[in-house]
Every structure is written in structure tokens, then in C-alpha cells.
Design a protein around this motif. Structure first.
Motif, PDB file in Angstrom:
ATOM      1  N   ARG A 119     -11.714   4.317  -6.177  1.00 26.31           N
ATOM      2  CA  ARG A 119     -11.200   3.163  -5.329  1.00 26.31           C
ATOM      3  C   ARG A 119     -10.644   2.158  -6.185  1.00 26.31           C
ATOM      4  O   ARG A 119     -11.006   1.689  -7.011  1.00 26.31           O
ATOM      5  N   ASN A 149      -7.922   3.728   3.200  1.00 26.57           N
ATOM      6  CA  ASN A 149      -7.642   2.693   3.060  1.00 26.57           C
ATOM      7  C   ASN A 149      -7.937   1.399   4.187  1.00 26.57           C
ATOM      8  O   ASN A 149      -8.321   1.737   5.020  1.00 26.57           O
ATOM      9  N   ASP A 196       0.650   3.941  -2.984  1.00 24.04           N
ATOM     10  CA  ASP A 196       0.216   5.426  -2.582  1.00 24.04           C
ATOM     11  C   ASP A 196       1.308   6.283  -3.103  1.00 24.04           C
ATOM     12  O   ASP A 196       1.002   7.364  -3.732  1.00 24.04           O
ATOM     13  N   TYR A 238       0.470   9.333  -6.114  1.00 26.41           N
ATOM     14  CA  TYR A 238       1.051  10.674  -5.689  1.00 26.41           C
ATOM     15  C   TYR A 238       2.096  11.199  -6.628  1.00 26.41           C
ATOM     16  O   TYR A 238       1.951  12.336  -7.446  1.00 26.41           O
ATOM     17  N   CYS A 269      -4.087   9.775  -1.173  1.00 18.23           N
ATOM     18  CA  CYS A 269      -4.882   8.544  -0.717  1.00 18.23           C
ATOM     19  C   CYS A 269      -5.719   9.230   0.472  1.00 18.23           C
ATOM     20  O   CYS A 269      -5.177  10.040   1.057  1.00 18.23           O
ATOM     21  N   THR A 270      -6.904   8.956   0.198  1.00 18.27           N
ATOM     22  CA  THR A 270      -8.054   9.510   1.371  1.00 18.27           C
ATOM     23  C   THR A 270      -8.655   8.432   2.106  1.00 18.27           C
ATOM     24  O   THR A 270      -9.572   8.835   2.820  1.00 18.27           O
ATOM     25  N   ILE A 325      -7.592   0.706  -1.450  1.00 19.30           N
ATOM     26  CA  ILE A 325      -6.937   2.200  -1.558  1.00 19.30           C
ATOM     27  C   ILE A 325      -8.049   3.250  -2.210  1.00 19.30           C
ATOM     28  O   ILE A 325      -8.591   2.905  -3.402  1.00 19.30           O
ATOM     29  N   ASP A 326      -8.467   4.246  -1.569  1.00 21.06           N
ATOM     30  CA  ASP A 326      -9.510   5.348  -2.040  1.00 21.06           C
ATOM     31  C   ASP A 326      -8.541   6.482  -2.074  1.00 21.06           C
ATOM     32  O   ASP A 326      -7.516   6.670  -1.478  1.00 21.06           O
ATOM     33  N   PHE A 327      -8.687   7.010  -3.237  1.00 23.59           N
ATOM     34  CA  PHE A 327      -7.853   8.043  -3.775  1.00 23.59           C
ATOM     35  C   PHE A 327      -8.486   9.336  -4.608  1.00 23.59           C
ATOM     36  O   PHE A 327      -9.686   9.020  -5.330  1.00 23.59           O
ATOM     37  N   ALA A 347       0.736  -1.130  -0.016  1.00 22.19           N
ATOM     38  CA  ALA A 347       0.148   0.021  -0.173  1.00 22.19           C
ATOM     39  C   ALA A 347       0.648   1.373  -0.102  1.00 22.19           C
ATOM     40  O   ALA A 347       0.482   2.225  -0.711  1.00 22.19           O
ATOM     41  N   HIS A 348       2.146   1.296   0.863  1.00 20.32           N
ATOM     42  CA  HIS A 348       2.950   2.402   0.704  1.00 20.32           C
ATOM     43  C   HIS A 348       3.533   2.700  -0.518  1.00 20.32           C
ATOM     44  O   HIS A 348       3.642   3.896  -1.143  1.00 20.32           O
TER      45      HIS A 348
END
Length: 235
Positions: A229, A120, A106, A110, A117-118, A129-131, A102-103
Motif C-alpha cells: 500500500r 485505490n 499506476d 506496471y 493496482c489492486t 493505492i494498493d498494488f 493515480a493513473h
């Protein structure tokens, strides 16, 4: 938290501790623990707490009033009991791989699209992951996943260290996460994947990106204006 030993070593599967408090015969606080409490998009650890030949299944772990509480599936533990904790390692390790993945994802989102990221939620089967992104293009998202896998294959050592709050807040990219932490948190735990990501984080991570193996895109969804998402998994 001095009792939260997973912050310094995410690879300990078994440990000894003592029961510090018991509430309603099922909520157990230990003097130290490697069980991860639910939070930050990472699910709690499951496993067993044992003493005197009895096993007490750990069915939930949470953080309440600064203490890590282990909910066990049956009563009987007493204050002062010397116990042996055993984490469901297969589940924990998969979540660790998901978390480090995830890191990386993300960071790619970016760096390549200025998408933030909004939200997760990690899972064992798939993670979310929401973004923020204006246009949702599955092919482009797949390209980002391919880029993430290139970083995975570089076999980068993941660094974990602690910095004083004021020093950490000076680091670009850490502020958006660290700034929401309570003022009483004087020291921040930093997770750094050199060359790709650096942020304040309290979850468990793998030691090297190669342990993720491979990230696969499961699906993408449009959740409304500027809200996208992604679901992914690790193979």
C-alpha cells in the motif's frame, strides 16, 4: 449515462437543472447533473442545490438503479423545481489532480515493476493505492514517484473520448478494467495520457498533467503477501 454531464466536462462548477424525483424528502434525482457520485475509488462531490432563495446542502451523491441521487441536508425540494447546482470546486479539483496522478503512478508501477493496482481510494489530504509487489522497497517506490513527476512536468494533454465496447476491449491494458463492466454498457469512456497510460475510467480528470503540480510520497505499508500500500499527496 446521458444525465451524467461530468463525463464530458469535469470543469463545470455551476449548472441549471430540474428535479426529476424526490424520495423521503431528501434524495433528489435531477434531469442532469455535474455532481460526481461516489464510486471507483473517487469520493462524491459536495456542494449546494438552490431554488427560490433556498440552499440545500448536498451531503452525499450516489448511483442507484442507474440514477444519480443527491442527498440533501434538508427537505423542501419538489418534482419539477428548477434548480441551480454549485459544486465545491476546491474539493473537486483537488480530487481531479489526485485522480490523474493515480493513473500516472499506476502506469509507472506496471511498466517498471509489473505491479498491478489492486485497489485505490482518493482523498483530499492523501490518496491510497494498493498494488501487487513481492518486495517492498521504499527507496524504489520513491524512484517511481520521481518518474511520475517527470511525466507530470511534461505537461501532457489528457484525452477523454468514448469507444464502442467491442472496440475498446481490443486495446491492451483496457481489458482488465473494461471487462468487469456490465454487458449492457455498450460504450466505454476512455482516459488517455499519451505515452504513459490508457484505460477505461468514469472519474473526473485534469486537462493537462501539469495541473497536478507535484506528487509526494507520504508512506508505504506492507499489507501481507504480495500486497503493498502506498499513500501519496499532491502539492
Amino acid at each position: 449515462m446521458e444525465s451524467a454531464l461530468y463525463l464530458t466536462d469535469s470543469y463545470v462548477k455551476e449548472f441549471e437543472a430540474a428535479v426529476e424525483s424526490v424520495k423521503d424528502d431528501k434524495y433528489i434525482v435531477l434531469n442532469s447533473t455535474y455532481f460526481y457520485p461516489n464510486g471507483g475509488g473517487q469520493p462524491f462531490d459536495t456542494g449546494v442545490i438552490s431554488t427560490n432563495g433556498q440552499d440545500y446542502p448536498v451531503v452525499f451523491v450516489g448511483k442507484f438503479e442507474g440514477k444519480i441521487s443527491h442527498e440533501v441536508g434538508k427537505g423542501g425540494l419538489q418534482v419539477g423545481d428548477k434548480v441551480f447546482g454549485r459544486i465545491d470546486w476546491d474539493r473537486r479539483y483537488r480530487l481531479m489532480r489526485m485522480h490523474t496522478a493515480a493513473h500516472i503512478i499506476d502506469a509507472i508501477l506496471y511498466n517498471e515493476a509489473k505491479a498491478l493496482c489492486t485497489g485505490n481510494q482518493l482523498g483530499t489530504d492523501k490518496s491510497r493505492i494498493d498494488f501487487s509487489l513481492d518486495v517492498l522497497d521504499r527507496d524504489k517506490i520513491q524512484q517511481y514517484i520521481d518518474m511520475a513527476n517527470e511525466w507530470v512536468q511534461k505537461a501532457i494533454d489528457v484525452k477523454i473520448y468514448f469507444l464502442p465496447r467491442e472496440e475498446a476491449l481490443k486495446i491492451p491494458g483496457v481489458v482488465k478494467l473494461a471487462a468487469v463492466m456490465p454487458p449492457e454498457v455498450k460504450e466505454l469512456r476512455i482516459v488517455e495520457i499519451p505515452g504513459i497510460d490508457l484505460q477505461a475510467d468514469g472519474g473526473t480528470q485534469v486537462k493537462n498533467t501539469s495541473e497536478i503540480d507535484k506528487i509526494s510520497l507520504v508512506s508505504v505499508e506492507n499489507k501481507g503477501k504480495n500486497n503493498r500500500r502506498m499513500y501519496y499527496t499532491v502539492d
